[in-house]
Write an enzyme that holds these catalytic residues in place. Structure first.
Site, PDB file in Angstrom:
ATOM      1  N   HIS A   1      -3.760  -5.614   1.258  1.00  0.00           N
ATOM      2  CA  HIS A   1      -3.523  -5.971   2.658  1.00  0.00           C
ATOM      3  C   HIS A   1      -4.120  -7.348   2.948  1.00  0.00           C
ATOM      4  CE1 HIS A   1      -2.194  -1.973   3.934  1.00  0.00           C
ATOM      5  NE2 HIS A   1      -3.197  -1.453   3.253  1.00  0.00           N
TER       6      HIS A   1
ATOM      7  N   CYS B   1       0.835  -1.205   0.000  1.00  0.00           N
ATOM      8  CA  CYS B   1       0.000   0.000   0.000  1.00  0.00           C
ATOM      9  C   CYS B   1       0.872   1.259   0.000  1.00  0.00           C
ATOM     10  CB  CYS B   1      -0.984  -0.038   1.173  1.00  0.00           C
ATOM     11  SG  CYS B   1      -2.400   1.073   0.959  1.00  0.00           S
TER      12      CYS B   1
END
Length: 481
Positions: free
Chosen positions: A427, A330
């Site tokens: 994630h 991310c």
């Protein structure tokens, strides 16, 4: 339809764990139970089944209840972006970014969605167990409060106050809290309990009686330290262990100042053939590191500056020259590129900063936040996994021709031409046991065949049993109204 609230005599007294344990204990009694936290402050967030985001602790509590997490479980989430400002998430969606001094003016408008979410949960379940935030002893924040006594009084929910004996001064914590509360707030508190005791709890018998005598409140027990707590996702980055107990593949995660969604590391922490450590500010990157993880961040450009201030950029360059690998997740993926643009100032002052330059991609921050659960295939191995996206950036560039994963035939992430630098927005990937084993195999390491999800479930069962053994759980649940 009943509710009970656990508040703390201070921050980090173990409220989240207590609520998770009580939720699992109630579920094992055959009750339909749900967690609720009116206001949370955390950069460790979960994507909900209804397409919003809540604090990771409430997602864990939902698991303890046997439920999918929904935005009503944490209607107000504050995600710090700097020392003085936070993003405000209301019922799962970003509403604004405000300075701490301006949040007080916003709070009165937030009680309505808090009570609305609470009412929906209460109507759908036998019991709602509520977690406070910080401490009600912060009476300077009482006006407009939605997190502690303001909520408890507005919703008429009985409160049990938890004290943390591990940090010392627990008698003063609880007696002092009673002393500073006004009469109406004091009347909302039905009792207290002591958390995190090390050693023989009987040694605190006199102190326990002293609290009962001075406050007139009912005591619900002394809870010994729960050693298995480290197997559950941490809500605060300060609670992350500095290192795992494994040995073998040497993995180092950069301890960014605005680290987000750091529970990505939990499954790797449990692997016996992986030595994972958190690099803290001021520490150099060890020369024998095999893989560096640059984790998620709530402020990509801010943490790029933090990373450089620690000297880690130079360390990473040396690591790559030695043949080391890097995985960016991310915000960490965004940092690996050539440049990060934030033209609208979504995460700080508007502008652009050069990235680390390890991947040939470019990132632009956009107002449309991506919040979604996904099913993906790891491009190099073809192994499937579940994950989620929670970010505002969009990244593109030549290295995207070598994706990290495929989502319904759409490329995701990027890999460098030599395969040693990897980036992904996804994630939660390491929670998938099969993928974790396959991915470790690409690094020359092997998995210990840890069933991570089953381990978390077993730990929640053990937590409930721990509470049952040491607290008056029947009495606690009997308080609910």
């Amino acid at each position: 339809m009943k509710a009970l609230m656990i508040q703390g005599a201070g921050s980090n007294v173990g409220k989240s764990m207590l609520v998770a344990g009580l939720c699992r204990a109630a579920r094992l009694r055959g009750l339909s139970v749900a967690p609720f936290k009116p206001q949370n402050m955390s950069n460790n967030a979960a994507v909900t089944v209804d397409g919003g985001e809540i604090g990771r602790a409430q997602a864990l509590q939902a698991m303890a209840c046997g439920l999918e997490p929904v935005v009503d479980m944490n209607p107000i989430l504050l995600k710090p972006e700097s020392e003085t400002g936070s993003q405000v998430i209301v019922q799962g969606k970003r509403r604004a970014t405000v300075k701490a001094r301006d949040y007080a003016a916003l709070k009165p408008s937030l009680m309505a969605p808090v009570l609305e979410s609470f009412a929906r949960l209460k109507a759908a379940h036998d019991l709602v167990i509520v977690e406070g935030a910080g401490s009600p002893a912060e009476v300077n924040l009482r006006a407009g409060d939605i997190a502690n006594m303001g909520f408890a009084c507005a919703a008429d929910v009985p409160v049990v106050l938890a004290g943390d004996i591990d940090r010392g001064g627990v008698i003063a914590q609880i007696v002092g809290t009673q002393a500073v509360l006004d009469a109406a707030d004091r009347a909302q508190i039905a009792g207290f309990l002591i958390n995190k005791f090390r050693g023989d709890p009987r040694l605190f018998d006199e102190g326990y009686r002293m609290i009962e005598t001075r406050t007139g409140w009912r005591g619900f027990g002394v809870l010994p330290w729960f050693a298995e707590a480290g197997r559950l996702p941490a809500e605060d980055a300060l609670d992350l262990p500095n290192a795992s107990g494994g040995s073998g593949l040497r993995v180092v995660c950069l301890g960014l100042s605005r680290i987000a969604n750091f529970d990505d590391l939990d499954p790797l922490m449990q692997e016996p053939h992986v030595s994972l450590s958190i690099l803290r500010a001021g520490q150099p990157l060890p020369g024998d590191t095999d893989l560096v993880i640059i984790p998620g961040s709530k402020s990509t450009r801010g943490d790029l500056a933090f990373l450089r201030a620690q000297g880690w950029e130079v360390d990473l360059q040396a690591h790559v020259r030695r043949g080391g690998r890097i995985l960016g997740i991310c915000g960490g993926y965004q940092m690996l590129g050539r440049v990060v643009h934030d033209p609208h100032g979504l995460e700080g002052p508007a502008g652009s900063d050069p990235g680390l330059g390890f991947l040939d991609i470019e990132t632009v921050m956009v107002e449309d936040k991506r919040l979604t659960r996904v099913e993906a295939l790891h491009a190099p191995t073809g192994c499937g996994f579940s994950g989620y996206e929670i970010h505002i950036g969009r990244s593109d560039g030549p290295d995207r021709a070598r994706p990290f994963a495929m989502i319904a035939s759409v490329p995701e992430g990027a890999i460098s031409p030599d395969g040693r630098i990897m980036g992904s927005y996804l994630h939660g990937m390491f929670g998938e046991d099969g993928f974790r084993a396959a991915w470790l195999g690409t690094l020359g390491a092997r998995s210990g065949n840890i069933a991570h999800g089953a381990l978390v479930e077993a730990t929640l069962d053990a937590l409930a049993a721990h509470l049952e053994a040491h607290l008056d759980v029947d009495g606690l649940l009997g308080l609910a109204r």
